[in-house]
Enzyme design. Structure first.
Site, PDB file in Angstrom:
ATOM      1  N   LYS A 149       0.843  -1.198   0.000  1.00 25.33           N
ATOM      2  CA  LYS A 149       0.000   0.000   0.000  1.00 25.33           C
ATOM      3  C   LYS A 149       0.881   1.252   0.000  1.00 25.33           C
ATOM      4  O   LYS A 149       1.929   1.276   0.621  1.00 25.33           O
ATOM      5  CB  LYS A 149      -0.905   0.028   1.228  1.00 25.33           C
ATOM      6  CG  LYS A 149      -1.638  -1.259   1.527  1.00 25.33           C
ATOM      7  CD  LYS A 149      -2.720  -1.590   0.543  1.00 25.33           C
ATOM      8  CE  LYS A 149      -3.543  -2.772   0.962  1.00 25.33           C
ATOM      9  NZ  LYS A 149      -3.170  -4.048   0.406  1.00 25.33           N
ATOM     10  N   GLY A 150       0.454   2.284  -0.724  1.00 22.37           N
ATOM     11  CA  GLY A 150       1.197   3.529  -0.745  1.00 22.37           C
ATOM     12  C   GLY A 150       2.063   3.707  -1.978  1.00 22.37           C
ATOM     13  O   GLY A 150       2.784   4.688  -2.084  1.00 22.37           O
ATOM     14  N   CYS A 151       1.996   2.747  -2.890  1.00 24.95           N
ATOM     15  CA  CYS A 151       2.765   2.843  -4.132  1.00 24.95           C
ATOM     16  C   CYS A 151       1.840   3.272  -5.262  1.00 24.95           C
ATOM     17  O   CYS A 151       0.709   2.801  -5.360  1.00 24.95           O
ATOM     18  CB  CYS A 151       3.398   1.498  -4.483  1.00 24.95           C
ATOM     19  SG  CYS A 151       4.630   0.960  -3.299  1.00 24.95           S
ATOM     20  N   GLN A 152       2.332   4.141  -6.123  1.00 26.83           N
ATOM     21  CA  GLN A 152       1.548   4.589  -7.270  1.00 26.83           C
ATOM     22  C   GLN A 152       1.325   3.431  -8.240  1.00 26.83           C
ATOM     23  O   GLN A 152       0.237   3.238  -8.750  1.00 26.83           O
ATOM     24  CB  GLN A 152       2.261   5.738  -7.971  1.00 26.83           C
ATOM     25  CG  GLN A 152       1.510   6.273  -9.174  1.00 26.83           C
ATOM     26  CD  GLN A 152       2.266   7.399  -9.864  1.00 26.83           C
ATOM     27  OE1 GLN A 152       3.437   7.648  -9.592  1.00 26.83           O
ATOM     28  NE2 GLN A 152       1.594   8.080 -10.763  1.00 26.83           N
ATOM     29  N   SER A 153       2.358   2.651  -8.498  1.00 26.42           N
ATOM     30  CA  SER A 153       2.215   1.478  -9.352  1.00 26.42           C
ATOM     31  C   SER A 153       1.850   0.285  -8.476  1.00 26.42           C
ATOM     32  O   SER A 153       1.847   0.369  -7.260  1.00 26.42           O
ATOM     33  CB  SER A 153       3.503   1.191 -10.129  1.00 26.42           C
ATOM     34  OG  SER A 153       4.617   1.704  -9.514  1.00 26.42           O
TER      35      SER A 153
END
Length: 145
Positions: free
Chosen positions: A49-53
């Site tokens: 969680k927290g990643c753009q990709s």
């Protein structure tokens, strides 16, 4: 090798690259060389969680060392995962939790990534340290298998 030794090795490798274009190409190539990620771990439980990709990570304990695997649908991020796996794979929970991660500052990566990629890198490191905390607690018998 210790985490510090691996980080020193990575810094030495990046010192030979003169431009950020070369450094990004190197990071992308590292990601391309990763072993295939098992499809059974490409799910919400293993998503970072927290990643753009999209990023997935899973781990397992092999005696007292953590084995990590990871993948992403973005080339640069997959290369960042390759660097993190190189640093943290096959290390003990104690070493993961006690050794500062400083290679990103030393190679200038922390200032060269976009804010969203930096946030994603922080999220991946938190996930790795979370695994280390869980395995450390398991080894101490603080919660059941």
């Amino acid at each position: 090798m210790t985490i510090k030794e691996v980080q020193d090795e990575i810094v030495d490798e990046f010192d030979f690259l003169s431009s950020w274009e070369e450094k990004y190409k190197y990071i992308i190539d590292l990601g391309k060389d990763m072993a295939p990620y098992p499809d059974e771990f490409r799910d919400e439980d293993h998503k970072v969680k927290g990643c753009q990709s999209q990023v997935w990570m899973h781990s397992g304990l092999d005696e007292d060392r953590i084995r990590f695997r990871g993948d992403s649908d973005a080339f640069i991020v997959k290369g960042l995962i390759a660097l993190l796996m190189r640093i943290y794979d096959n290390q003990t929970p104690e070493e993961i939790l006690s050794t500062p991660l400083d290679f990103t500052d030393r190679i200038g990566l922390s200032t060269s990534l976009s804010p969203t990629r930096s946030n994603g890198l922080v999220a991946m490191i938190k996930k790795i340290k979370g695994y280390a905390l869980a395995y450390q607690a398991l080894k101490k018998g603080q919660f059941p298998d």
